[in-house]
Structures are given as structure tokens and as C-alpha cells.
Write an enzyme that holds these catalytic residues in place. Sequence first.
Site, mmCIF file in Angstrom:
data_model
loop_
_atom_site.group_PDB
_atom_site.id
_atom_site.type_symbol
_atom_site.label_atom_id
_atom_site.label_comp_id
_atom_site.label_asym_id
_atom_site.label_seq_id
_atom_site.Cartn_x
_atom_site.Cartn_y
_atom_site.Cartn_z
ATOM 1 N N ASP A 1 77.405 57.463 -12.670
ATOM 2 C CA ASP A 1 78.114 58.697 -12.980
ATOM 3 C C ASP A 1 77.708 59.071 -14.406
ATOM 4 O O ASP A 1 77.939 58.308 -15.344
ATOM 5 C CB ASP A 1 79.612 58.399 -12.880
ATOM 6 C CG ASP A 1 80.479 59.568 -13.293
ATOM 7 O OD1 ASP A 1 79.954 60.549 -13.859
ATOM 8 O OD2 ASP A 1 81.698 59.478 -13.078
ATOM 9 N N ASP B 1 78.730 69.349 -12.767
ATOM 10 C CA ASP B 1 79.343 70.290 -13.715
ATOM 11 C C ASP B 1 80.862 70.069 -13.774
ATOM 12 O O ASP B 1 81.446 69.910 -14.857
ATOM 13 C CB ASP B 1 79.020 71.718 -13.228
ATOM 14 C CG ASP B 1 79.286 72.789 -14.266
ATOM 15 O OD1 ASP B 1 79.591 72.444 -15.424
ATOM 16 O OD2 ASP B 1 79.177 73.980 -13.917
ATOM 17 N N SER C 1 69.701 70.645 -9.684
ATOM 18 C CA SER C 1 69.472 71.522 -8.512
ATOM 19 C C SER C 1 69.451 70.813 -7.151
ATOM 20 O O SER C 1 69.322 71.486 -6.133
ATOM 21 C CB SER C 1 68.163 72.332 -8.645
ATOM 22 O OG SER C 1 68.342 73.423 -9.511
#
Length: 168
Positions: free
Chosen positions: A9, A33, A120
Site C-alpha cells: 500500500d 487517490d 492508469s
Amino acid sequence: MNIEVIKADITKIPADAIVNAANSSLLGGGGVDGAIHRAGGKQILEECIQIRNRQGKCNTGEAVVTAAGNLPAKYVIHTVGPVWNGDEDKSSKLLEDCYKNSLQLAESLGVKTIAFPNISTGIYKFPKELAGRIAVETVRNFQSDNIEKVIFVCFDEENEMIYKKLLD
Ligand code: ADP
């Protein structure tokens, strides 16, 4: 530049800078995000809002920096990855810009260690293998005086395997 891959993480990584796969609003979203804003606290959003007031939204491929709030990092570099739409050339160039502009910003801040998520490849659906090749190649081609270590932080096993193979 030393390049590492870990499965983790990114909000737990004690690097000078961690990179956020933001969206152009800079006001937070899902995926990494959301995790960064949740773990980092309101300072990050406040600075994002100041940036928006100054320059408007952040275009795809560009990068901006904020403090890291409660995260064990100094800076969060927010970059906006391309949404995959099948236009391989255009999307690849924009993804390359994300890595390049983030590295350039980190370099100008005197960052020694920087951690990237797999920009992405989540909600934005960029093919993981191609995204990994672009990420590794762009980092390898970047000439830096300050950056000593780049960490590719993978969140899923598929990306971890792709990056391990690419860096073998
Ligand atoms: P994008 O919109 O750029 O696709 P996402 O956040 O949906 O952004 O996904 C980008 C990558 O970040 C994906 O590979 C996803 O698995 C990964 N990811 C999601 N949460 C975390 C996290 N806490 N730390 C590191 N990577 C994460």
C-alpha cells in the site's frame, strides 16, 4: 538510480515523495487517490484546492506537488494518467509524460527516493503490461543528479509479476 519493486500500500511507504494517480480535478477520487487522501488527511486536499485556484485543473500527463500530511513521506506528487481509449500511441505518450514530469518535479525538489503506483492501470484501464514497460523505460532513461531510488509499488499480483519480469 536504483529501481525496486514491492507489493504494498503506497500510503505506508516512507519515501521522500510518493506519486498519486490523481484525476484532473485534483479533488480526490477512488483507488490509490482515495487511499492517499484518506491516509494523508485534509492538508493534501487543501493544497490541491489552492493549486486549482491558481492554475485550474491539472491536465493529463502533468504533475503538481503538495505536502504529504500524515503520510510517512515529505511530498505527494499528483499526476493525471490517461484514460485508456485504445489509442495506443497517444495514451502511451501521455503515460510517459506522467512518469517524466513526476521525476522532473521530484528532481527539482531534491527528492532522493520516490515511490510510484501503477498509474492508469486501475479505474483508467490502461493495459498493465504496456503500462509497466512505459514506466520502467521512462525511469531508466531519466537522467538524475538527486534521485537515488525509485520504488514501483504494485498493489496486485499481476502488476507485481509484470514489474519483476521487466526488471529482471
Ligand atoms: P487510475 O485511475 O490511474 O487507473 P487507480 O487508483 O484506479 O488509478 O489505479 C492505479 C493503480 O493503483 C492500480 O494498479 C491499483 O491497483 C493501484 N492501487 C490502488 N490502491 C492502491 C494503494 N493503496 N497503494 C498502491 N497502489 C494502489
